[in-house]
Design a protein around this motif. Structure first.
Motif, PDB file in Angstrom:
ATOM      1  N   GLN A  98       0.818  -1.222   0.000  1.00  0.00           N
ATOM      2  CA  GLN A  98       0.000   0.000   0.000  1.00  0.00           C
ATOM      3  C   GLN A  98       0.846   1.264   0.000  1.00  0.00           C
ATOM      4  O   GLN A  98       0.355   2.341  -0.361  1.00  0.00           O
ATOM      5  N   PHE A  99       2.122   1.161   0.432  1.00  0.00           N
ATOM      6  CA  PHE A  99       2.915   2.350   0.707  1.00  0.00           C
ATOM      7  C   PHE A  99       3.927   2.589  -0.417  1.00  0.00           C
ATOM      8  O   PHE A  99       4.725   1.696  -0.763  1.00  0.00           O
ATOM      9  N   PRO A 100       3.916   3.827  -0.989  1.00  0.00           N
ATOM     10  CA  PRO A 100       4.847   4.129  -2.096  1.00  0.00           C
ATOM     11  C   PRO A 100       6.284   4.327  -1.611  1.00  0.00           C
ATOM     12  O   PRO A 100       7.225   4.140  -2.382  1.00  0.00           O
ATOM     13  N   THR A 101       6.450   4.753  -0.363  1.00  0.00           N
ATOM     14  CA  THR A 101       7.787   5.008   0.154  1.00  0.00           C
ATOM     15  C   THR A 101       7.962   4.319   1.503  1.00  0.00           C
ATOM     16  O   THR A 101       6.992   3.949   2.180  1.00  0.00           O
ATOM     17  N   TYR A 102       9.235   4.181   1.867  1.00  0.00           N
ATOM     18  CA  TYR A 102       9.510   3.564   3.150  1.00  0.00           C
ATOM     19  C   TYR A 102       9.047   4.451   4.302  1.00  0.00           C
ATOM     20  O   TYR A 102       8.580   3.957   5.328  1.00  0.00           O
ATOM     21  N   GLN A 103       9.201   5.806   4.126  1.00  0.00           N
ATOM     22  CA  GLN A 103       8.761   6.710   5.175  1.00  0.00           C
ATOM     23  C   GLN A 103       7.267   6.551   5.434  1.00  0.00           C
ATOM     24  O   GLN A 103       6.817   6.566   6.578  1.00  0.00           O
ATOM     25  N   ALA A 104       6.484   6.413   4.350  1.00  0.00           N
ATOM     26  CA  ALA A 104       5.043   6.230   4.532  1.00  0.00           C
ATOM     27  C   ALA A 104       4.745   4.920   5.262  1.00  0.00           C
ATOM     28  O   ALA A 104       3.869   4.851   6.131  1.00  0.00           O
ATOM     29  N   PHE A 105       5.482   3.890   4.904  1.00  0.00           N
ATOM     30  CA  PHE A 105       5.291   2.610   5.584  1.00  0.00           C
ATOM     31  C   PHE A 105       5.643   2.720   7.063  1.00  0.00           C
ATOM     32  O   PHE A 105       4.900   2.266   7.949  1.00  0.00           O
ATOM     33  N   ASN A 106       6.797   3.362   7.316  1.00  0.00           N
ATOM     34  CA  ASN A 106       7.283   3.440   8.702  1.00  0.00           C
ATOM     35  C   ASN A 106       6.399   4.320   9.560  1.00  0.00           C
ATOM     36  O   ASN A 106       6.303   4.136  10.775  1.00  0.00           O
ATOM     37  N   ALA A 107       5.730   5.303   8.921  1.00  0.00           N
ATOM     38  CA  ALA A 107       4.868   6.221   9.678  1.00  0.00           C
ATOM     39  C   ALA A 107       3.457   5.689   9.839  1.00  0.00           C
ATOM     40  O   ALA A 107       2.627   6.311  10.508  1.00  0.00           O
ATOM     41  N   SER A 108       3.180   4.586   9.232  1.00  0.00           N
ATOM     42  CA  SER A 108       1.819   4.036   9.285  1.00  0.00           C
ATOM     43  C   SER A 108       1.458   3.616  10.715  1.00  0.00           C
ATOM     44  O   SER A 108       2.283   3.028  11.429  1.00  0.00           O
ATOM     45  N   PRO A 109       0.200   3.891  11.155  1.00  0.00           N
ATOM     46  CA  PRO A 109      -0.222   3.424  12.496  1.00  0.00           C
ATOM     47  C   PRO A 109      -0.341   1.902  12.571  1.00  0.00           C
ATOM     48  O   PRO A 109      -0.472   1.350  13.663  1.00  0.00           O
ATOM     49  N   GLY A 110      -0.264   1.241  11.420  1.00  0.00           N
ATOM     50  CA  GLY A 110      -0.359  -0.216  11.445  1.00  0.00           C
ATOM     51  C   GLY A 110       0.960  -0.903  11.689  1.00  0.00           C
ATOM     52  O   GLY A 110       1.034  -2.137  11.718  1.00  0.00           O
ATOM     53  N   VAL A 111       2.038  -0.103  11.857  1.00  0.00           N
ATOM     54  CA  VAL A 111       3.372  -0.658  12.090  1.00  0.00           C
ATOM     55  C   VAL A 111       3.887  -0.128  13.412  1.00  0.00           C
ATOM     56  O   VAL A 111       3.755   1.063  13.715  1.00  0.00           O
ATOM     57  N   LYS A 112       4.493  -1.006  14.179  1.00  0.00           N
ATOM     58  CA  LYS A 112       5.036  -0.627  15.476  1.00  0.00           C
ATOM     59  C   LYS A 112       6.506  -1.000  15.505  1.00  0.00           C
ATOM     60  O   LYS A 112       6.884  -2.128  15.207  1.00  0.00           O
TER      61      LYS A 112
END
Length: 615
Positions: A99-113
């Protein structure tokens, strides 16, 4: 899955996707095999039995019992389920990551801890999908319980005791397995991953999951699960209602116990003495409760010629030559209630044995009662004929062709029926009544023996019953503590036969233990009855010879009866009602004897008429 889900995560730390990461090897796993003997079942919550298996080592593994229902039939079946679960969960992870175009978006997602560099997913949809993967795979450790061993217990640090329900495999001999497994680590080209290239304003990164689990060091072992044991002292496999080896009340008779002792001879003797003192006190009390009113009746009936005195004299021995020249020993040889010998006596005993077996609570006529009836018959033949031979050898005048025979009285079939009905009211086990009723059949015809030899025969017969009964009780107690299966050399038994041999050993324990309990119950229950100082009981012979000898013998016999049978069949509380009933019978006799004595004495003294001179 034991340690597998706890130790093998699906995500790794950030790593370049092009770098090959070697596969992770699980730590060595060692199982302590149960051995050739059937495992010992333990009682668990809700009455569900389990057995224990010790596993050493903390690596990831999968085993036969780690399935949501039942067990894995082969390691290959479990391995395929394990591979499918990891593939399914990696797909769920990649679906979220894509779902995430960039790693920053992935890392900032509330679904990741991310805590201390350790990444995990908290996205509800992904977590739910991963849980479904585990459920669909049927891999689960919920059926068993893991108990970590403490280092002080002598076990290898890190070993775990697994409590496995007996119902998981069912009874029988089963081949189980345990295998460690290895995973290709996150970042391995063979595993799914997602890589974000760095941009002018973004940082690159990658995330991937472990994959391709492979089973290694597969250990197979054989275990025999016994059938569920009955909740009785003798144990034995649970049998269907009415089955030949269905446990009866005699499987739960109280074994010989001496309390908590240190195991030394002195402590054992002290424990026995502590348990015997109340029985001795009760025995002396019962003997006196019989002796005092009987002595009063005996003295008074020997001086009277009235109808009441004559009726009492038929049953109660007189203290001296009675008035009117009536023989003191007339009641010794009276053949009451039609005694029969030989085949007829055997048929009477068969009928009584069948009634006593069917009279057990919860028993009808079925395989279990048939076995119990055979136990009753064998026990009574042993006690009847054994004591008869002993009494015959001591008391009878030996004539050519004279020999002892089994004796019985047909009327006792009716008496036993009535006794069984009464037993339902007072709560006594039928064997107690059975032994008491048939005690009368030990009497011998001693017309020409004189007073001393019949009295000696009565004492010898009492000792015979007490020794045989106590020995049977000791044998039962030994079986209760040492079931037959503990003496089998299981290493010499073929694995496929272990379960059948174990079942047979349990059935032998039940059959032999109940047979010994029946002998003990019948023999010892007869003691306080056969020594009653009334005709036609043999206690009258001993009473007429030496009252002091009768008092001592009866006190010991009643003490043995109290020591062995009063707490039977489970606890003191279980016999509280029946004990009161027994004491009530003795007290009732004392009251009746007192009333009869008063009826003979008071009218004469009230009219001022002197008592007749016995001379």
């Amino acid at each position: 899955m034991g340690a597998c889900l706890a130790c093998a995560g699906l995500l790794a730390a950030l790593a370049p996707a092009a770098v090959a990461v070697p596969g992770e090897q699980g730590a060595a796993v060692e199982v302590v095999e149960p051995g050739p003997a059937p495992v010992a079942l333990k009682a668990g919550p809700g009455g569900k039995s389990f057995w224990e298996l010790t596993v050493k080592g903390g690596g990831a593994y999968i085993a036969s019992w780690e399935r949501s229902t039942g067990v894995w039939s082969t390691p290959e079946e479990a391995g395929a389920a394990l591979t499918g679960m990891y593939d399914c969960r990696n797909k769920a992870v990649m679906k979220f990551v894509d779902q995430f175009p960039t790693y920053q978006a992935f890392n900032a997602s509330p679904g990741v801890k991310d805590e201390a560099g350790k990444m995990s997913f908290v996205d509800p949809a992904t977590v739910k999908a991963m849980e479904k993967c585990l459920t669909d795979s049927s891999i689960s450790s919920d059926q068993v319980k893991y108990v970590k061993e403490k280092a002080t217990s002598g076990k290898t640090p890190g070993s775990v005791v697994i409590q496995i329900p007996a119902a998981l495999t069912g009874p029988g001999t089963h081949e189980l397995f345990i295998a460690k497994y290895a995973l290709l680590a996150s970042g391995n080209p063979a595993c799914p991953s997602k890589t974000w290239a760095p941009g002018p304003d973004t940082m690159g990164g990658a995330v991937g999951g472990m994959c391709n689990p492979s089973l290694q060091d597969i250990k197979k072992f054989t275990v025999t699960i016994p059938r569920e044991a009955s909740a009785t002292v003798l144990g034995g496999p649970v049998a269907a209602a009415g089955a030949w080896f269905e446990p009866s009340a005699y499987s739960n008779a109280r074994p010989l116990e001496v309390g908590a002792t240190s195991g030394t001879v002195g402590a054992t003797v002290a424990g026995l003495w502590q348990a015997a003192v109340p029985a001795l006190v009760l025995g002396v009390g019962l003997a006196l409760l019989l002796a005092v009113p009987t002595a009063l009746l005996s003295a008074e009936t020997g001086r009277r010629t009235g109808r009441l005195a004559g009726a009492v004299r038929i049953v109660v021995p007189v203290a001296g030559p009675p008035v009117g020249g009536v023989s003191r020993r007339r009641w010794w040889s009276t053949r009451t209630l039609g005694m029969v010998h030989g085949p007829l006596a055997f048929l009477v005993l068969v009928a009584c044995s069948a009634l006593a077996a069917v009279g057990q609570r919860g028993f009808g006529w079925n395989g279990g009662s048939a076995r119990l009836a055979l136990s009753f018959l064998a026990a009574f033949l042993l006690l009847n004929y054994g004591s008869m031979v002993l009494r015959w050898a001591i008391a009878s005048r030996h004539r050519r062709g004279s020999f002892p025979r089994v004796a019985a009285r047909p009327i006792y079939v009716v008496v036993l029926l009535a006794s069984l009905a009464a037993a339902r009211v007072v709560g006594l086990e039928p064997a107690l009544v059975f032994g008491a009723v048939l005690a009368i059949d030990y009497s011998l015809n001693t017309e020409e023996a004189g007073p001393r030899r019949p009295a000696m025969a009565a004492i010898a017969g009492t000792l015979f019953l007490a020794v045989v009964g106590f020995a049977a009780w000791a044998g039962y107690s030994f079986l209760a503590a040492n079931h037959v299966e503990t003496f089998i050399r299981w290493g010499e038994i073929q694995p496929d036969s272990v379960a059948a041999v174990n079942d047979a050993a349990g059935m032998v324990t039940v059959a032999a233990g109940e047979f010994l309990a029946v002998i003990a119950t019948v023999a010892i229950a007869a003691l306080p009855v056969t020594l009653l100082p009334f005709a036609p009981f043999e206690g009258a012979l001993l009473w007429a010879w030496r009252r002091g000898a009768w008092l001592l013998t009866y006190a010991v016999a009643a003490a043995v009866f109290s020591f062995v049978l009063v707490p039977w069949p489970g606890s003191v509380g279980a016999m509280e009602g029946p004990l009161n009933a027994w004491l009530g019978l003795y007290a009732g006799y004392a009251v009746l004897a007192g009333v009869l004595w008063a009826m003979m004495v008071l009218p004469v003294r009230g009219r001022g008429v002197p008592s007749p001179d016995p001379s």
